[in-house]
Design an enzyme around this catalytic site. Structure first.
Site, mmCIF file in Angstrom:
data_model
loop_
_atom_site.group_PDB
_atom_site.id
_atom_site.type_symbol
_atom_site.label_atom_id
_atom_site.label_comp_id
_atom_site.label_asym_id
_atom_site.label_seq_id
_atom_site.Cartn_x
_atom_site.Cartn_y
_atom_site.Cartn_z
ATOM 1 N N THR A 178 8.795 52.335 -13.796
ATOM 2 C CA THR A 178 8.944 51.131 -12.981
ATOM 3 C C THR A 178 8.325 51.298 -11.597
ATOM 4 O OG1 THR A 178 11.003 50.663 -14.141
ATOM 5 C CG2 THR A 178 10.632 49.482 -12.088
ATOM 6 N N GLU A 179 7.766 50.191 -11.088
ATOM 7 C CA GLU A 179 7.180 50.164 -9.752
ATOM 8 C C GLU A 179 7.724 48.965 -8.979
ATOM 9 O OE1 GLU A 179 2.933 50.381 -9.869
ATOM 10 O OE2 GLU A 179 2.914 52.247 -11.040
ATOM 11 N N ARG A 212 52.734 45.899 -18.057
ATOM 12 C CA ARG A 212 52.992 44.862 -17.060
ATOM 13 C C ARG A 212 53.981 43.830 -17.599
ATOM 14 N NH1 ARG A 212 52.464 43.522 -11.576
ATOM 15 N NH2 ARG A 212 52.230 41.248 -11.402
ATOM 16 N N HIS A 259 44.291 42.055 -16.177
ATOM 17 C CA HIS A 259 44.888 42.811 -15.073
ATOM 18 C C HIS A 259 45.303 41.912 -13.909
ATOM 19 C CE1 HIS A 259 43.440 46.440 -17.051
ATOM 20 N NE2 HIS A 259 44.019 47.179 -16.128
ATOM 21 N N GLY A 283 45.296 40.224 -10.415
ATOM 22 C CA GLY A 283 44.817 40.676 -9.106
ATOM 23 C C GLY A 283 44.450 42.146 -9.089
ATOM 24 N N GLU A 336 16.253 48.978 -19.634
ATOM 25 C CA GLU A 336 15.459 49.113 -20.865
ATOM 26 C C GLU A 336 14.926 47.778 -21.364
ATOM 27 O OE1 GLU A 336 14.585 51.956 -21.815
ATOM 28 O OE2 GLU A 336 16.059 53.283 -20.902
#
Length: 385
Positions: free
Chosen positions: A125-126, A270, A339, A341, A364
């Site tokens: 990559t460039e 929970r 989950h 918060g 990729e």
């Protein structure tokens, strides 16, 4: 159809899982947040021979089949996707050297790469060329027994440890089409003019560096031209990227699996309104959807890996990379929602999984570009569904 792993693959999977549970999961969140390089984890992977997974046994490697190769990246990414990146670029470069290198190049580099004594990556990559590799601007001008290389590479994983770094260059910038003038040079890290200029800050994919590399009149010996023939560099790179898509698909499965584990564990602990949130139908639907998608992605990743074992598999690996990467992101987001918060807190794993998952649809080859690759293969009749 047999959708099960072999006994040897199951044992290998358990070995990897034990290593991840013991050496990676307990430290990943803290080390990622503090920017600590995972030196001890790298040493452990080297001790297990994982730096040689794509190196032939005759040069000291494990020479894994593609499904076992996928297992490595699935299990390690379940612990910390960034650490899997250290192995990823290294393994693809090793395979490229093993497939296309001269015997002298294989003898010179592969034994050290197999043990982890040497490390490597891929300089493709460039700044102005990512998915469109034919648009690179790095040049290599022949000058006697050397090539004089000038250009800049970006987002190079393992850049600070790569020796050599295979670099895609234009040995004939005037060639039409452009790929006929592209070659790969094995650039040793101690050559004057080869400089890793900076680490690029990232949202996720921590644990391994992604760097800018400057090549300023770097004189590379002619015998470091991969395979010894000019004009075959893009073909050599693309042969490695086919395995790279299996790598990304498997990493995505690892992220999604961990998201499922975290969501399921949290839902069982929970409580809300006097009972565990896993007892609420809305949460149950999310858990079931994540689990179903994870298993579908896993089978897709293994299917594409097996297709690589049987021959050219651009379409299959493209499909797997697209599907698995999108499952990883969806699983991470749904796990965050479960989950509540706390999913947004850096004290829990799921926010890191979310940040890592985003890259999987980009690395990729972006998913949109890969969709065109798959479509063209379907039109040509190279794969049927």
């Amino acid at each position: 159809m047999d959708f099960t792993l072999t006994e040897e693959q199951r044992e290998f999977q358990q070995l990897l899982r034990s290593f991840v549970n013991r050496e990676i999961i307990p430290v990943a969140r803290e080390w990622e947040q503090t920017g600590r390089y995972p030196t001890e984890i790298v040493r452990g992977m080297a001790d297990m021979g994982l730096f040689g997974i794509t190196v032939p046994e005759s040069y000291g490697g494990l020479d894994l089949d593609p499904v076992s190769f996928a297992l490595v990246f699935e299990e390690i990414s379940r612990g910390w996707m960034g650490v899997a990146g250290i192995l990823g670029s290294h393994s693809l470069a090793c395979r490229m050297i093993a497939m296309h290198g001269t015997e002298e190049q294989k003898q010179s580099y592969l034994p050290g790469l197999a043990t982890g004594e040497r490390r490597t990556g891929i300089g493709l990559t460039e700044p102005d060329a990512g998915t469109d590799l034919q648009g690179i601007r790095t040049t290599a001008r022949r000058d006697g027994d050397h090539y004089v290389v000038n250009g800049t590479k970006m987002w190079i994983t393992n850049a600070r440890y790569a020796d050599p770094l295979p670099v895609l260059v234009k040995t004939d910038p005037t060639a039409v089409p452009a790929h006929r003038g592209m070659s790969i040079l094995l650039v040793d890290a101690d050559l004057p003019g080869f400089t890793v200029t900076r680490d690029i800050p990232k949202l996720g994919y921590k644990g391994t560096e992604s760097c800018e590399v400057l090549l300023d009149d770097v004189r590379v010996p002619v015998d470091r031209l991969l395979g010894g023939v000019e004009g075959t560099g893009l073909k050599q790179a693309l042969s490695a990227l086919e395995w790279g898509r299996v790598n990304i698909a498997a990493r995505s499965v690892g992220i999604a699996q961990r998201a499922h584990e975290e969501a399921l564990g949290y839902a069982g602990q929970r409580k809300a309104f006097g009972k565990h949130i896993a007892d609420f139908q809305a949460v149950q639907i999310k858990l079931a959807t994540i689990a179903t998608q994870v298993q579908a992605a896993r089978l897709m990743a293994y299917w594409s890996a097996d297709a690589v074992r049987r021959g050219r598999a651009d379409a299959q690996t493209g499909m797997a990379k697209i599907f698995c990467s999108e499952v990883a992101l969806e699983a991470a987001i749904e796990a965050m929602k479960i989950h509540g918060g706390y999913g947004y807190s850096t004290e829990f794993e799921v926010e890191r999984l979310y940040r890592d998952a985003i890259l999987m649809s980009i690395g990729e080859g972006t998913n949109d570009i890969l969709r065109t690759v798959v479509a063209k293969a379907l039109v040509r009749g190279e794969v049927t569904i």
